[in-house]
Design a protein around this motif. Sequence first.
Motif, PDB file in Angstrom:
ATOM      1  N   PHE A  42       0.653   9.977  -5.505  1.00  0.00           N
ATOM      2  CA  PHE A  42       1.806   9.339  -4.872  1.00  0.00           C
ATOM      3  C   PHE A  42       2.822   9.029  -5.972  1.00  0.00           C
ATOM      4  CE2 PHE A  42      -1.487   8.617  -1.770  1.00  0.00           C
ATOM      5  CZ  PHE A  42      -0.826   8.704  -0.557  1.00  0.00           C
ATOM      6  N   LEU A  43       4.079   9.375  -5.714  1.00  0.00           N
ATOM      7  CA  LEU A  43       5.141   9.233  -6.714  1.00  0.00           C
ATOM      8  C   LEU A  43       6.246   8.347  -6.145  1.00  0.00           C
ATOM      9  CD1 LEU A  43       6.249  10.358  -9.507  1.00  0.00           C
ATOM     10  CD2 LEU A  43       7.427  12.078  -8.117  1.00  0.00           C
ATOM     11  N   PRO A  44       6.130   7.020  -6.279  1.00  0.00           N
ATOM     12  CA  PRO A  44       7.165   6.138  -5.748  1.00  0.00           C
ATOM     13  C   PRO A  44       8.474   6.259  -6.520  1.00  0.00           C
ATOM     14  CG  PRO A  44       5.557   4.883  -7.006  1.00  0.00           C
ATOM     15  CD  PRO A  44       5.014   6.276  -6.909  1.00  0.00           C
ATOM     16  N   ARG A  61       6.009  -2.272  -4.845  1.00  0.00           N
ATOM     17  CA  ARG A  61       5.678  -1.008  -4.183  1.00  0.00           C
ATOM     18  C   ARG A  61       4.494  -0.325  -4.865  1.00  0.00           C
ATOM     19  NH1 ARG A  61       9.770   2.520  -4.681  1.00  0.00           N
ATOM     20  NH2 ARG A  61      11.025   1.231  -6.081  1.00  0.00           N
ATOM     21  N   LEU A  62       4.429  -0.426  -6.185  1.00  0.00           N
ATOM     22  CA  LEU A  62       3.264   0.097  -6.898  1.00  0.00           C
ATOM     23  C   LEU A  62       1.997  -0.651  -6.497  1.00  0.00           C
ATOM     24  CD1 LEU A  62       4.575   0.591 -10.555  1.00  0.00           C
ATOM     25  CD2 LEU A  62       3.690   2.373  -9.055  1.00  0.00           C
ATOM     26  N   ALA A  63       2.100  -1.966  -6.429  1.00  0.00           N
ATOM     27  CA  ALA A  63       0.925  -2.770  -6.067  1.00  0.00           C
ATOM     28  C   ALA A  63       0.449  -2.431  -4.662  1.00  0.00           C
ATOM     29  CB  ALA A  63       1.268  -4.258  -6.175  1.00  0.00           C
ATOM     30  N   MET A  64       1.377  -2.251  -3.723  1.00  0.00           N
ATOM     31  CA  MET A  64       0.984  -1.924  -2.347  1.00  0.00           C
ATOM     32  C   MET A  64       0.345  -0.540  -2.271  1.00  0.00           C
ATOM     33  SD  MET A  64       3.958  -3.599   0.088  1.00  0.00           S
ATOM     34  CE  MET A  64       5.406  -3.017  -0.819  1.00  0.00           C
ATOM     35  N   LEU A  65       0.893   0.423  -3.019  1.00  0.00           N
ATOM     36  CA  LEU A  65       0.289   1.752  -3.060  1.00  0.00           C
ATOM     37  C   LEU A  65      -1.141   1.686  -3.592  1.00  0.00           C
ATOM     38  CD1 LEU A  65       3.182   4.040  -4.328  1.00  0.00           C
ATOM     39  CD2 LEU A  65       1.632   4.608  -2.458  1.00  0.00           C
TER      40      LEU A  65
END
Length: 227
Positions: A42-44, A61-65
Amino acid sequence: MAEATRYALTGIYGGTFDPIHYGHLRIAEELSDILQLNHLFFLPAGQPRLRNAPLATGEHRLAMLREAICGNDRFSVDDREIRRPGETYSVETLQEIRLEYSTKKLAALCFIIGADAFIKLPCWHHWRDLFELCHLVIVNRPGSVSINDSSALPDELRHACQSRWTGMADELKNWPFGRIFTAPTSLLDISSTKIRNIVTSGKSARYLLPESVLNHIDRHHLYAGEK
């Protein structure tokens, strides 16, 4: 007769993931099987050029991913666009990743892109260079134009893509880059916008996204002030 070269496929799934939800995760799971991916990243996005800035910070957003994919060893998160200052360009990111994979001679990248974004490809920075870096894997979205062939594309994009289409996922393994495949994934009618609006209104978003992600949203009061 020499055996044909076969490339191992790695998926790169870009997006803002603001927040990530079951629609994203189901697509990733199905593509891992359809394409027989070695792995999917996954590449946010950091600061995308062609859309509004994400509501949640890159760190959230990184933490949720990471919460969402915890326990799935087929998935990882690539945080390079979050770490990169300024606007982020997919072609530059894919150039970096392609360089990193240059020592893996039989590796090919599959860049996963929604149909709505694919139609706008000519607006992207150096978009034609993508064909020399990766395969494009298109996923249709509920309520948007379906891409099953080139008839719905703008002329410039249609001409650039006309010799690149393949109808079989396995054929991607025959090429290091440059092919386009429309993946037959489940169309779950879930969107990040819908989830943000639900959270903002004080209603429950349960069962639209992982419980761990919902807990992160609640704990940090994300999206509460969007409207």
